[in-house]
Every structure is written in C-alpha cells, then in structure tokens.
Motif scaffolding. Structure first.
Motif, PDB file in Angstrom:
ATOM      1  N   GLN A   1     -94.452  62.278  47.111  1.00  0.00           N
ATOM      2  CA  GLN A   1     -95.435  61.438  46.421  1.00  0.00           C
ATOM      3  C   GLN A   1     -95.799  60.257  47.314  1.00  0.00           C
ATOM      4  O   GLN A   1     -94.925  59.712  47.986  1.00  0.00           O
ATOM      5  CB  GLN A   1     -94.838  60.870  45.117  1.00  0.00           C
ATOM      6  CG  GLN A   1     -94.257  61.894  44.199  1.00  0.00           C
ATOM      7  CD  GLN A   1     -95.311  62.742  43.537  1.00  0.00           C
ATOM      8  OE1 GLN A   1     -96.498  62.403  43.545  1.00  0.00           O
ATOM      9  NE2 GLN A   1     -94.899  63.838  42.965  1.00  0.00           N
ATOM     10  N   TYR A   2     -97.050  59.867  47.276  1.00  0.00           N
ATOM     11  CA  TYR A   2     -97.506  58.726  48.078  1.00  0.00           C
ATOM     12  C   TYR A   2     -98.383  57.868  47.170  1.00  0.00           C
ATOM     13  O   TYR A   2     -99.463  58.293  46.758  1.00  0.00           O
ATOM     14  CB  TYR A   2     -98.309  59.199  49.286  1.00  0.00           C
ATOM     15  CG  TYR A   2     -97.550  60.161  50.173  1.00  0.00           C
ATOM     16  CD1 TYR A   2     -96.826  59.716  51.269  1.00  0.00           C
ATOM     17  CD2 TYR A   2     -97.564  61.538  49.904  1.00  0.00           C
ATOM     18  CE1 TYR A   2     -96.134  60.603  52.080  1.00  0.00           C
ATOM     19  CE2 TYR A   2     -96.867  62.430  50.705  1.00  0.00           C
ATOM     20  CZ  TYR A   2     -96.155  61.956  51.791  1.00  0.00           C
ATOM     21  OH  TYR A   2     -95.466  62.839  52.585  1.00  0.00           O
ATOM     22  N   ILE A   3     -97.892  56.678  46.849  1.00  0.00           N
ATOM     23  CA  ILE A   3     -98.572  55.830  45.873  1.00  0.00           C
ATOM     24  C   ILE A   3     -98.922  54.486  46.496  1.00  0.00           C
ATOM     25  O   ILE A   3     -98.148  53.927  47.279  1.00  0.00           O
ATOM     26  CB  ILE A   3     -97.651  55.633  44.640  1.00  0.00           C
ATOM     27  CG1 ILE A   3     -97.452  56.962  43.920  1.00  0.00           C
ATOM     28  CG2 ILE A   3     -98.192  54.585  43.691  1.00  0.00           C
ATOM     29  CD1 ILE A   3     -96.489  56.916  42.756  1.00  0.00           C
ATOM     30  N   LEU A   4    -100.105  53.990  46.144  1.00  0.00           N
ATOM     31  CA  LEU A   4    -100.507  52.646  46.565  1.00  0.00           C
ATOM     32  C   LEU A   4    -100.557  51.775  45.308  1.00  0.00           C
ATOM     33  O   LEU A   4    -101.300  52.076  44.377  1.00  0.00           O
ATOM     34  CB  LEU A   4    -101.887  52.715  47.238  1.00  0.00           C
ATOM     35  CG  LEU A   4    -102.445  51.502  47.962  1.00  0.00           C
ATOM     36  CD1 LEU A   4    -103.611  51.925  48.849  1.00  0.00           C
ATOM     37  CD2 LEU A   4    -102.859  50.379  47.052  1.00  0.00           C
ATOM     38  N   LEU A   5     -99.733  50.752  45.288  1.00  0.00           N
ATOM     39  CA  LEU A   5     -99.652  49.874  44.115  1.00  0.00           C
ATOM     40  C   LEU A   5    -100.185  48.488  44.462  1.00  0.00           C
ATOM     41  O   LEU A   5     -99.931  47.975  45.549  1.00  0.00           O
ATOM     42  CB  LEU A   5     -98.178  49.746  43.681  1.00  0.00           C
ATOM     43  CG  LEU A   5     -97.845  48.703  42.612  1.00  0.00           C
ATOM     44  CD1 LEU A   5     -98.354  49.144  41.231  1.00  0.00           C
ATOM     45  CD2 LEU A   5     -96.336  48.438  42.534  1.00  0.00           C
ATOM     46  N   TYR A   6    -100.929  47.904  43.533  1.00  0.00           N
ATOM     47  CA  TYR A   6    -101.304  46.489  43.660  1.00  0.00           C
ATOM     48  C   TYR A   6    -100.184  45.724  42.954  1.00  0.00           C
ATOM     49  O   TYR A   6    -100.194  45.561  41.740  1.00  0.00           O
ATOM     50  CB  TYR A   6    -102.655  46.243  43.013  1.00  0.00           C
ATOM     51  CG  TYR A   6    -103.241  44.850  43.236  1.00  0.00           C
ATOM     52  CD1 TYR A   6    -102.444  43.733  43.514  1.00  0.00           C
ATOM     53  CD2 TYR A   6    -104.618  44.670  43.171  1.00  0.00           C
ATOM     54  CE1 TYR A   6    -102.985  42.479  43.718  1.00  0.00           C
ATOM     55  CE2 TYR A   6    -105.179  43.401  43.369  1.00  0.00           C
ATOM     56  CZ  TYR A   6    -104.358  42.320  43.639  1.00  0.00           C
ATOM     57  OH  TYR A   6    -104.898  41.080  43.818  1.00  0.00           O
TER      58      TYR A   6
ATOM     59  N   ARG B   1     -90.082  57.680  39.037  1.00  0.00           N
ATOM     60  CA  ARG B   1     -88.947  56.851  39.451  1.00  0.00           C
ATOM     61  C   ARG B   1     -88.362  57.392  40.752  1.00  0.00           C
ATOM     62  O   ARG B   1     -87.340  56.932  41.209  1.00  0.00           O
ATOM     63  CB  ARG B   1     -87.860  56.853  38.369  1.00  0.00           C
ATOM     64  CG  ARG B   1     -88.346  56.248  37.062  1.00  0.00           C
ATOM     65  CD  ARG B   1     -88.497  54.739  37.201  1.00  0.00           C
ATOM     66  NE  ARG B   1     -89.434  54.210  36.249  1.00  0.00           N
ATOM     67  CZ  ARG B   1     -89.125  53.383  35.281  1.00  0.00           C
ATOM     68  NH1 ARG B   1     -87.919  52.968  35.117  1.00  0.00           N
ATOM     69  NH2 ARG B   1     -90.056  52.943  34.464  1.00  0.00           N
ATOM     70  N   ASP B   2     -88.994  58.458  41.301  1.00  0.00           N
ATOM     71  CA  ASP B   2     -88.393  59.101  42.476  1.00  0.00           C
ATOM     72  C   ASP B   2     -89.027  58.651  43.787  1.00  0.00           C
ATOM     73  O   ASP B   2     -89.001  59.354  44.774  1.00  0.00           O
ATOM     74  CB  ASP B   2     -88.492  60.620  42.334  1.00  0.00           C
ATOM     75  CG  ASP B   2     -89.939  61.079  42.176  1.00  0.00           C
ATOM     76  OD1 ASP B   2     -90.811  60.226  41.938  1.00  0.00           O
ATOM     77  OD2 ASP B   2     -90.201  62.283  42.282  1.00  0.00           O
ATOM     78  N   VAL B   3     -89.653  57.468  43.789  1.00  0.00           N
ATOM     79  CA  VAL B   3     -90.237  56.943  45.032  1.00  0.00           C
ATOM     80  C   VAL B   3     -89.563  55.621  45.385  1.00  0.00           C
ATOM     81  O   VAL B   3     -88.903  55.014  44.532  1.00  0.00           O
ATOM     82  CB  VAL B   3     -91.770  56.735  44.902  1.00  0.00           C
ATOM     83  CG1 VAL B   3     -92.505  58.040  44.879  1.00  0.00           C
ATOM     84  CG2 VAL B   3     -92.107  55.891  43.674  1.00  0.00           C
ATOM     85  N   PHE B   4     -89.734  55.221  46.640  1.00  0.00           N
ATOM     86  CA  PHE B   4     -89.119  53.981  47.117  1.00  0.00           C
ATOM     87  C   PHE B   4     -90.184  53.133  47.802  1.00  0.00           C
ATOM     88  O   PHE B   4     -91.085  53.679  48.433  1.00  0.00           O
ATOM     89  CB  PHE B   4     -88.008  54.292  48.134  1.00  0.00           C
ATOM     90  CG  PHE B   4     -86.977  55.222  47.586  1.00  0.00           C
ATOM     91  CD1 PHE B   4     -85.903  54.715  46.875  1.00  0.00           C
ATOM     92  CD2 PHE B   4     -87.091  56.595  47.745  1.00  0.00           C
ATOM     93  CE1 PHE B   4     -84.955  55.568  46.342  1.00  0.00           C
ATOM     94  CE2 PHE B   4     -86.147  57.458  47.210  1.00  0.00           C
ATOM     95  CZ  PHE B   4     -85.071  56.940  46.507  1.00  0.00           C
TER      96      PHE B   4
END
Ligand code: URA
Length: 248
Positions: A66-71, A96-99
């Motif tokens: 997973q690759y997420i971009l969070l503000y 919950r499985d990302v860092f």
C-alpha cells in the motif's frame, strides 16, 4: 535480484483461488505463463516480468503493498501507536498495516507518505538517495540575505553540519516571514533547528513537497492512494528497478 514466486501462490495471492484450487488449475493445464501452458507443480515465476493467464485471460497482478499520501494535521503523532493514547496519524487511515516514511513533529502539518514497502521506505529516507523534502517555515523575524546564505551553505547543528538547503524568502507577515526550505536529509527537528541556528525560530511548519508529490487536492486529515504511475516514479527515483522490486 530477481523475485521468484511459486505459480500457485501467485494465483492464490491475486484472489483467484485457494492455493489447493490453484494447484488444480495448473494441473488441468488452464494456466499459461508467457503464452505456454505450465502444468508442473512448483513452477516459479517473476511477477514483475512474466505474463500469467488463466483460461487465456490475463491475471492482473494485485499488489498487496500500500502507498498512501496523507495530509497530516497538526496535533497528531507520527507513530503507529502511542502508549499515552494520544492521536496518531494511523487513526486517519483505512489500514493499520502501513508505516510512516520518516516523520513529522506533532506540531508540524503536511505531506506524509505511509507504506508497507520497507525497501522503498529505507531509500526515501536515506540521505544518500537525495530525495527532496520541501517545507514552508513560518519564522520569527526576517532573516537577512547573509543569514539565508548560511542555510544555503549548510549550518552546523549539535551533531555536525547539515547539507546545504535551497532557501527562498517567500513573503513577510508583519514582524515574521515565510521561508521555503528544501532539504534531502531527515534529521530530527531539522528545519526547526536550522532556523534556530540562524536566530529565526520556527513558529509554524508545513511539509508541502516530497520528491515530485504535493498536497494538491487534499485537506488536513485527508489521504489518498498514490497512483501506479506515482509509485513507479518513486521506485525509479529511489534507484530501485521496477522489474525486480517486489511489490507483491
Ligand atoms: N523538520 C522539523 O523541524 N520538523 C519536522 O516535523 C520536519 C522537519
């Protein structure tokens, strides 16, 4: 390094069948790899390079990375869990499985990438790969050109000097100013300590860029998934090879 995956595991990992059922599909001659029927148990493939078909229809590889971009909003901690129960960035996400890739201070807002791709994380945060992080720093007072030159040369912090930064005075607000600072290291509280070192402490800090990524279209607290194209670009930028980098 070439990543090899057992064919039946690959079919199962892509949600098409259980491993046992996948083995049966292989034995029945329903699976082709690069156009050839493979009916042998234990056959291995390279998911990045080989084309796998079931009943002559391509199996689309589903990545479990997973690759997420969070503000990241101000006030949240960049950590996966907090023993004191304070708000963390994880509570804003569907997984919950990302860092977090690197970290932003509790009172810093802005662009944070989160992933479970450990190799990419390592490279995006290691100074050797020179991935740029861009910050808007609201500082007390107005630094002179001479002070800005110190940042551009690389100021000395307690653990030694930091690499030169790209620095621009964006605007003045009364007594204070807004600076655009671009660095490729990620030392603890680096921007704040750099600004303090020239006598202009940071009042507010926002990360607005990470490599080619920006916060465009997002509000504080919101996230989006990176596109396939963006992930591939990051992989290339980090010096990894798309054909062999395991995204399964
Ligand atoms: N530099 C800082 O001082 N704080 C951050 O959160 C990020 C960079």
């Amino acid at each position: 390094m070439t990543v090899k995956v057992r064919l039946h595991k690959y079919i199962a990992a892509n949600g098409l069948a259980s491993r046992r059922a996948a083995e049966k599909m292989i034995a029945e001659g329903r699976i082709k790899v690069n156009g050839e029927i493979i009916a042998t148990a234990g056959f291995t493939i390279n998911p990045a390079a080989d084309k796998v078909e079931l009943d002559d229809k391509p199996i689309r590889a589903k990545t479990t990375k997973q690759y997420i971009l969070l503000y990241k909003p101000k006030g949240t901690l960049t950590t996966v869990s907090d023993p004191f129960g304070r708000a963390t960035v994880m509570e804003l996400l569907p997984h919950r499985d990302v860092f977090p890739v690197g970290r932003l201070d509790q009172d810093t807002e802005g662009l944070l990438i989160l992933t479970n791709d450990g190799e990419l994380t390592y490279r995006l945060t290691h100074p050797r790969y020179k991935v740029e992080k861009k910050y808007l720093a609201y500082v007390r007072g107005t630094p002179t050109e001479e002070k800005l030159r110190l940042l551009r040369k690389g100021v000395t912090l307690e653990e030694g000097s930091v690499s030169p930064a790209r620095v621009k005075l964006v605007e003045q607000h009364g007594e204070n100013s807004l600076l655009m600072i671009t660095i490729h290291e990620g030392k603890k509280r680096q921007v704040k300590r750099m600004c303090s070192a020239i006598g202009h402490p940071v009042i507010g800090l926002k990360r607005v860029g990470f490599a080619f990524l920006t916060l465009k279209g997002l509000k504080p607290g919101a996230y989006r998934y990176l596109t396939e194209e963006e992930v591939n670009k990051l992989i290339r930028l980090a010096g990894l090879h798309m054909a062999t980098h395991n995204r399964l």
